[in-house]
Design an enzyme around this catalytic site. Structure first.
Site, PDB file in Angstrom:
ATOM      1  N   SER A  60       3.654   7.355  -0.848  1.00 47.08           N
ATOM      2  CA  SER A  60       3.638   6.386  -1.948  1.00 47.08           C
ATOM      3  C   SER A  60       2.388   6.587  -2.809  1.00 47.08           C
ATOM      4  CB  SER A  60       3.680   4.974  -1.343  1.00 47.08           C
ATOM      5  OG  SER A  60       3.267   4.006  -2.256  1.00 47.08           O
ATOM      6  N   ARG A 101      10.228  -2.061   1.119  1.00 45.92           N
ATOM      7  CA  ARG A 101       9.381  -2.028   2.323  1.00 45.92           C
ATOM      8  C   ARG A 101       8.652  -3.348   2.498  1.00 45.92           C
ATOM      9  NH1 ARG A 101       5.568   2.385   0.775  1.00 45.92           N
ATOM     10  NH2 ARG A 101       4.461   1.769   2.645  1.00 45.92           N
ATOM     11  N   HIS A 108      -9.059   7.903  -5.664  1.00 44.79           N
ATOM     12  CA  HIS A 108      -8.216   6.783  -5.261  1.00 44.79           C
ATOM     13  C   HIS A 108      -8.809   6.122  -4.023  1.00 44.79           C
ATOM     14  CE1 HIS A 108      -4.548   4.422  -4.917  1.00 44.79           C
ATOM     15  NE2 HIS A 108      -4.649   4.609  -3.619  1.00 44.79           N
ATOM     16  N   LYS A 113       2.114   8.744  -6.824  1.00 45.03           N
ATOM     17  CA  LYS A 113       1.608   8.171  -8.080  1.00 45.03           C
ATOM     18  C   LYS A 113       0.459   9.010  -8.642  1.00 45.03           C
ATOM     19  CE  LYS A 113       1.675   4.300  -5.941  1.00 45.03           C
ATOM     20  NZ  LYS A 113       1.792   3.040  -5.268  1.00 45.03           N
ATOM     21  N   ASP A 134       9.082   5.116  -6.037  1.00 45.08           N
ATOM     22  CA  ASP A 134       8.097   4.480  -5.164  1.00 45.08           C
ATOM     23  C   ASP A 134       8.074   2.971  -5.409  1.00 45.08           C
ATOM     24  OD1 ASP A 134       5.720   4.270  -3.418  1.00 45.08           O
ATOM     25  OD2 ASP A 134       4.816   3.620  -5.282  1.00 45.08           O
TER      26      ASP A 134
HETATM   27  N1  URA Z   1      -0.605   1.411  -1.673  1.00 37.35           N
HETATM   28  C1  URA Z   1       0.438   2.103  -2.193  1.00 37.35           C
HETATM   29  O1  URA Z   1       0.395   2.521  -3.342  1.00 37.35           O
HETATM   30  N2  URA Z   1       1.513   2.321  -1.422  1.00 37.35           N
HETATM   31  C2  URA Z   1       1.610   1.903  -0.147  1.00 37.35           C
HETATM   32  O2  URA Z   1       2.600   2.148   0.502  1.00 37.35           O
HETATM   33  C3  URA Z   1       0.528   1.172   0.386  1.00 37.35           C
HETATM   34  C4  URA Z   1      -0.567   0.945  -0.416  1.00 37.35           C
END
Ligand code: URA
Length: 428
Positions: free
Chosen positions: A183, A168, A82, A187, A161
């Site tokens: 977050s 947010r 990632h 995922k 999320d």
């Molecule tokens: N990317 C994400 O998946 N979440 C965040 O909070 C910021 C960047």
């Protein structure tokens, strides 16, 4: 349990218990906790931060909010990667085939472009016929057979999320390290990742512009991984200027293919090698980095990553064209002589969105043929009138709309700058 009391508890700087966090996230996802209370809570988290156990508990609650993918059907050393997002970041297009050619089972679920940063799925969709929507079975079968697959986000992963991120985004609470870390990791973990390598960017074009903040984000994500029984390693890499010279979609695929064939660009190659080294160290922490580099470079020299990329494309229904189409080329020229002192990755990313390579709204279609090729990067000498960048745009008018951003993006000075570090520490 009362939401009101938990908001006060966090507001006053106390740690929330895992069951309190689970109550808050599940209540929010089910619509039992209203947006205004959740907004107050995330603002309290923004100011008070979260402890390690709280951050792990938040990640777990976000994972529990939706489906999870079971990748136990993949045999061998699984690996996922990632990036926190960058400009010209085509690392996955090179790294995933490289890892597969080195014997890893690389299962990559990628996102689309976000803000000024590009997304791997958008780039892959420029390859005619390439399917990024493999179902779970197709995905697992392909990783077992070919060694890698690259797809878009599937299923209803971490809906908590998604909802929280939306909140947010409009309440000034995106830039909180525990919230970003949980977050991202929620995922990855919901997507079945067991071994994860993270490319955490720092510099002008990154979420975390300062390297110390990027390091803290990396450390937090590694801690979350460990707290949830995953192996995680993170590298810090610079997004002060765009990675490589190509920014856009087709143009980045072209650059990635050249890199796969062993032609550079050097900075892209270095980031890919550092992440591949981190992948080897996940398994054996004492792995000798130099020996690993030799192994990686030897594989590259034999042309294996390029062969693997073609195999992945074919397996996912794609047909590599002899040439990727690009829009009309316009030249953006230097108005003075000197050295490139700065090249603002964020402005270049915004420029690519103006051209149509990224989205201004979620629903917008992207244009694969537009983009930017940077002919002068930091440290390079420039004569007045030299082409700083080739701009691939639909028409003159759009090129002119992009020009003010381009003018601000290059800083040209008389003296030669010191080149900042490309790769920072490895965090584990
Ligand atoms: N990317 C994400 O998946 N979440 C965040 O909070 C910021 C960047």
């Amino acid at each position: 349990m009362q939401t009101y009391d938990l908001i006060i508890k966090k507001r006053d700087g106390h740690e929330l218990e895992p069951e309190e966090i689970e109550f808050l996230i599940s209540g929010y996802v089910q619509g039992k906790i209203p947006e205004y209370q959740m907004a107050a809570l995330v603002m309290a988290i923004y100011f008070q931060g979260m402890g390690k156990e709280e951050t792990v508990a938040l990640t777990r609650a976000l994972v529990n909010s939706g489906e999870t993918i079971d990748l136990s059907g993949i045999k061998g050393t699984k690996i996922d990667k990632h990036s926190t997002g960058g400009v010209g970041d085509k690392v996955s297009l090179v790294l995933i085939p490289l890892l597969a050619s080195l014997g890893f089972k690389a299962s990559k679920m990628s996102g689309r472009g976000l803000g000024h940063t590009g997304g791997t799925v958008d780039k892959l969709e420029g390859i005619p016929g390439f399917r990024t929507d493999l179902n779970k079975k197709e995905f697992i079968d392909q990783v077992n057979r070919v060694g890698a697959a690259m797809i878009g986000q599937t299923g209803n992963l971490a809906p908590g999320d998604k909802k929280l991120y939306g909140l947010r985004d409009v309440t000034g609470t995106v830039d909180s390290i525990p919230l970003i870390a949980s977050s991202i990791m929620s995922k990855k973990i919901a997507g079945g990742a067991e071994n994860i390598i993270l490319d955490v960017k720092f510099g002008k074009g990154a979420f975390m512009q300062e390297i110390d903040k990027a390091r803290f984000l990396a450390e937090t994500m590694v801690e979350i991984g460990k707290g949830m029984g995953r192996k995680v390693r993170a590298i810090l890499s610079s997004m002060e200027q765009p990675l490589g010279r190509a920014v856009g979609n087709n143009i980045e695929v072209i650059e990635a293919i050249n890199c796969l064939k062993g032609e550079g660009p050097e900075d892209l190659r270095e980031v890919v090698i550092s992440l591949a080294q981190a992948a080897f160290q996940l398994e054996h922490t004492d792995e000798n980095r130099e020996k690993t580099r030799e192994k990686i470079e030897a594989e590259w020299k034999k042309g294996k990553p390029w062969d693997k990329f073609q195999e992945i494309v074919q397996a996912q229904g794609g047909n590599l064209p002899p040439e990727f189409p690009l829009a009309t080329e316009f030249n953006f020229k230097a108005d003075r002589t000197g050295f490139v002192f700065g090249l603002d990755a964020r402005l270049i990313g915004r420029c690519s969105v103006v051209l149509g390579a990224g989205r201004k709204t979620k629903e917008e279609e992207i244009d694969h043929e537009v983009g930017i090729y940077l002919r002068k990067k930091i440290g390079e000498r420039v004569q007045k009138g030299d082409v700083l960048a080739s701009i691939y745009a639909r028409d003159q008018q759009i090129f002119q709309q992009a020009e003010p951003l381009l003018q601000k993006a290059w800083l040209i000075e008389k003296e030669k700058p010191e080149i900042g570090q490309l790769i920072g520490d490895t965090i584990y």
